[in-house]
Scaffold this motif. Structure first.
Motif, mmCIF file in Angstrom:
data_model
loop_
_atom_site.group_PDB
_atom_site.id
_atom_site.type_symbol
_atom_site.label_atom_id
_atom_site.label_comp_id
_atom_site.label_asym_id
_atom_site.label_seq_id
_atom_site.Cartn_x
_atom_site.Cartn_y
_atom_site.Cartn_z
ATOM 1 N N PHE A 1 0.796 -1.214 0.000
ATOM 2 C CA PHE A 1 0.000 0.000 0.000
ATOM 3 C C PHE A 1 0.836 1.275 0.000
ATOM 4 C CE2 PHE A 1 -2.096 -3.506 2.192
ATOM 5 C CZ PHE A 1 -3.175 -3.691 1.336
ATOM 6 N N SER A 2 2.163 1.137 0.087
ATOM 7 C CA SER A 2 3.042 2.300 0.176
ATOM 8 C C SER A 2 2.835 3.266 -0.973
ATOM 9 C CB SER A 2 4.502 1.844 0.205
ATOM 10 O OG SER A 2 4.811 1.201 1.408
ATOM 11 N N LYS A 3 2.740 2.728 -2.183
ATOM 12 C CA LYS A 3 2.679 3.579 -3.366
ATOM 13 C C LYS A 3 1.240 3.939 -3.717
ATOM 14 C CE LYS A 3 7.052 2.378 -3.487
ATOM 15 N NZ LYS A 3 8.122 3.253 -2.985
ATOM 16 N N VAL A 4 0.374 2.941 -3.748
ATOM 17 C CA VAL A 4 -0.990 3.178 -4.225
ATOM 18 C C VAL A 4 -1.768 4.103 -3.292
ATOM 19 C CG1 VAL A 4 -2.046 1.156 -3.109
ATOM 20 C CG2 VAL A 4 -2.977 2.021 -5.274
ATOM 21 N N PHE A 5 -1.475 4.077 -1.987
ATOM 22 C CA PHE A 5 -2.143 4.968 -1.035
ATOM 23 C C PHE A 5 -1.210 6.056 -0.503
ATOM 24 C CE2 PHE A 5 -5.210 1.289 0.256
ATOM 25 C CZ PHE A 5 -5.959 1.519 -0.888
ATOM 26 N N SER A 6 0.009 6.138 -1.009
ATOM 27 C CA SER A 6 0.982 7.161 -0.598
ATOM 28 C C SER A 6 1.281 7.097 0.896
ATOM 29 C CB SER A 6 0.490 8.567 -0.974
ATOM 30 O OG SER A 6 0.303 8.684 -2.360
ATOM 31 N N VAL A 7 1.541 5.879 1.397
ATOM 32 C CA VAL A 7 1.807 5.700 2.823
ATOM 33 C C VAL A 7 3.110 4.904 3.002
ATOM 34 C CG1 VAL A 7 -0.561 5.930 3.654
ATOM 35 C CG2 VAL A 7 0.213 3.702 2.818
ATOM 36 N N THR A 8 4.179 5.369 2.393
ATOM 37 C CA THR A 8 5.443 4.634 2.475
ATOM 38 C C THR A 8 5.907 4.441 3.912
ATOM 39 O OG1 THR A 8 6.624 6.718 2.103
ATOM 40 C CG2 THR A 8 6.231 5.324 0.186
ATOM 41 N N LEU B 1 -5.175 7.702 -10.775
ATOM 42 C CA LEU B 1 -3.786 7.502 -10.377
ATOM 43 C C LEU B 1 -2.902 7.322 -11.611
ATOM 44 C CD1 LEU B 1 -2.498 7.205 -7.488
ATOM 45 C CD2 LEU B 1 -2.535 4.744 -7.887
ATOM 46 N N SER B 2 -3.351 6.493 -12.543
ATOM 47 C CA SER B 2 -2.580 6.270 -13.763
ATOM 48 C C SER B 2 -2.563 7.504 -14.648
ATOM 49 C CB SER B 2 -3.157 5.080 -14.538
ATOM 50 O OG SER B 2 -2.832 3.868 -13.917
ATOM 51 N N GLN B 3 -3.719 8.174 -14.784
ATOM 52 C CA GLN B 3 -3.791 9.348 -15.656
ATOM 53 C C GLN B 3 -2.876 10.465 -15.166
ATOM 54 O OE1 GLN B 3 -7.989 10.216 -15.595
ATOM 55 N NE2 GLN B 3 -8.529 8.372 -16.750
ATOM 56 N N VAL B 4 -2.927 10.710 -13.855
ATOM 57 C CA VAL B 4 -2.100 11.778 -13.280
ATOM 58 C C VAL B 4 -0.624 11.469 -13.458
ATOM 59 C CG1 VAL B 4 -1.396 12.824 -11.084
ATOM 60 C CG2 VAL B 4 -3.824 12.600 -11.640
ATOM 61 N N HIS B 5 -0.239 10.229 -13.208
ATOM 62 C CA HIS B 5 1.179 9.875 -13.320
ATOM 63 C C HIS B 5 1.644 9.802 -14.771
ATOM 64 C CE1 HIS B 5 0.911 9.065 -9.024
ATOM 65 N NE2 HIS B 5 2.231 9.083 -9.020
ATOM 66 N N GLN B 6 0.752 9.467 -15.697
ATOM 67 C CA GLN B 6 1.141 9.508 -17.108
ATOM 68 C C GLN B 6 1.427 10.943 -17.532
ATOM 69 O OE1 GLN B 6 -0.990 7.066 -19.898
ATOM 70 N NE2 GLN B 6 -0.656 8.484 -21.592
ATOM 71 N N HIS B 7 0.599 11.883 -17.066
ATOM 72 C CA HIS B 7 0.856 13.296 -17.364
ATOM 73 C C HIS B 7 2.212 13.728 -16.799
ATOM 74 C CE1 HIS B 7 0.296 17.593 -17.778
ATOM 75 N NE2 HIS B 7 0.466 17.744 -16.475
ATOM 76 N N LYS B 8 2.505 13.297 -15.568
ATOM 77 C CA LYS B 8 3.784 13.655 -14.955
ATOM 78 C C LYS B 8 4.949 13.013 -15.699
ATOM 79 C CE LYS B 8 1.865 14.456 -10.350
ATOM 80 N NZ LYS B 8 1.888 14.079 -8.923
ATOM 81 N N ARG B 9 4.771 11.773 -16.101
ATOM 82 C CA ARG B 9 5.809 11.097 -16.888
ATOM 83 C C ARG B 9 6.122 11.887 -18.155
ATOM 84 N NH1 ARG B 9 4.208 6.213 -20.761
ATOM 85 N NH2 ARG B 9 3.257 8.065 -21.716
#
Length: 382
Positions: free
Chosen positions: A228-235, A286-294
């Motif tokens: 859950f570290s990445k998908v929920f941002s709780v590393t 989550l995927s859309q936002v990170h694709q834009h950032k990529r």
């Protein structure tokens, strides 16, 4: 006091060392895979509710039933894979799950194949328990699996292989055909497959995640790790899990109890609530936002005269930095940091030889305004 021989097998992570160098200059840390985005409110409220309800004591070492059931339901929901809750072990991060799996399944001297560029913690975990990593090279920029290279790496001592899908650091997403080939190979040679699927929800350009458990030939010889570290941002919560055949989970639970006792009780409820309540839209965004950032950061790297390998998954960019001053990857990473204030990881962190001497890795899972600032700084390399 004299240190053990085991202590000499582990060195400081290059990721941590670059993080320290970045902090020293007050730079933007794109070295460490810290997903510092907002945590879903459902996850936070679920953990708070658990604390208020007194769920603050030891849990079963395998994890709270509610979370194990939620993980099994997730596998059915997203992938149509049937998993019993009893086949799930909750641990202190996916790294904890991998460690207990290795202790349960490997003997000192067993050889384990890593696809490189590899995730450094996989290699360090193996060497710490006396296993012997061997290496199968995937070449940039496509990172295509070469079955002949896999065959060439096989020896009578080979016991297992580790795949990371989607891959840290390359962003490779394994196709079903590739996984079926791996499954047939593993079945033919009686190999265990450790499948790290931590970045399963970070997918781009229409890529689909194919879990190892859905592939014939792998289900009974596979240990899947995620978390859950990445998908929920709780590393910092250190909350992951493994899925494996029941007898393997039972063995892993013994080591999990010995090393970790259990994962944090209220945080397990927070993760369970997240799995239960967050709809498909959350994962799609989550995927859309990170694709834009990529795309944003890859464009900046190209503008700077660098050559990024565009990832199809995860949130890292392996980048050719041949044109940057320096004799090797470490000097080049430091040159980038000194000139732009943006930290990356030297390529040596992901290879067993000097194949990474002209490469660095950037992590682009940052708040958009921070990433935009990093992109402007990187353009100064031109």
């Amino acid at each position: 006091m004299k240190l053990s021989r085991r202590s000499g097998t582990i060195e400081q992570s290059h990721i941590r060392s670059m993080t320290g160098a970045c902090n020293a200059v007050g730079g933007i840390n794109m070295a460490q895979g810290v997903c510092d985005l907002p945590v879903p409110s459902e996850v936070i409220e679920g953990a708070k509710w658990a604390m208020d309800q007194g769920i603050n004591i030891y849990t079963p070492t395998e994890g709270l039933p509610r979370l194990r059931e939620a993980i099994a339901a997730k596998m059915k929901r997203f992938y149509g894979v049937d998993v019993l809750p009893e086949q799930v072990l909750v641990s202190d991060g996916a790294t904890g799950a991998f460690y207990t799996a290795c202790l349960s399944l490997l003997e000192p001297g067993d050889e384990v194949m890593l696809f490189e560029p590899y995730y450094g913690y996989h290699r360090s975990t193996l060497t710490s328990i006396g296993a012997v990593p061997t290496f199968v090279r995937l070449e940039a920029p496509e990172w295509t699996l070469d079955m002949e290279a896999l065959q060439a790496a096989l020896t009578p001592k080979t016991r297992a292989m580790v795949i990371c899908n989607p891959a840290n650091p390359s962003g490779k997403v394994y196709t079903r055909e590739e996984l079926e080939s791996i499954g047939a190979f593993a079945e033919k040679h009686d190999l265990i497959v450790f499948s790290d699927e931590m970045y399963e929800h970070f997918l781009y350009d229409g890529a689909a995640h194919v879990p190892a458990l859905s592939v014939p030939g792998l289900k009974e010889r596979c240990v899947t790790m995620s978390g859950f570290s990445k998908v929920f941002s709780v590393t910092g919560w250190r909350l992951g899990y493994a899925i494996a055949p029941l007898h393997v989970i039972e063995a892993m639970a013994q080591f999990n109890d010995l090393i970790y006792v259990c994962a944090p009780a209220p945080l397990q409820i927070g993760a369970a609530v997240g799995l239960e309540r967050l709809g498909d839209g959350y994962y799609a965004e989550l995927s859309q936002v990170h694709q834009h950032k990529r795309d944003l950061f890859c464009a900046a790297l190209r503008d700077a005269g660098l050559s990024p390998s565009v990832p199809r998954g995860a949130y890292y960019i392996m980048t050719d930095v041949s044109g940057v001053n320096g004799s090797d990857d470490f000097e080049k990473a430091m040159a980038i940091l000194e000139k732009t204030g943006v930290a990356s990881v030297p390529g040596r962190a992901f290879y067993h030889d000097d194949a990474g001497k002209n490469m660095v890795r950037f992590c682009y899972s940052k708040p958009l305004e921070v990433l935009q600032e990093a992109a402007e700084r990187i353009r100064k390399l031109r």
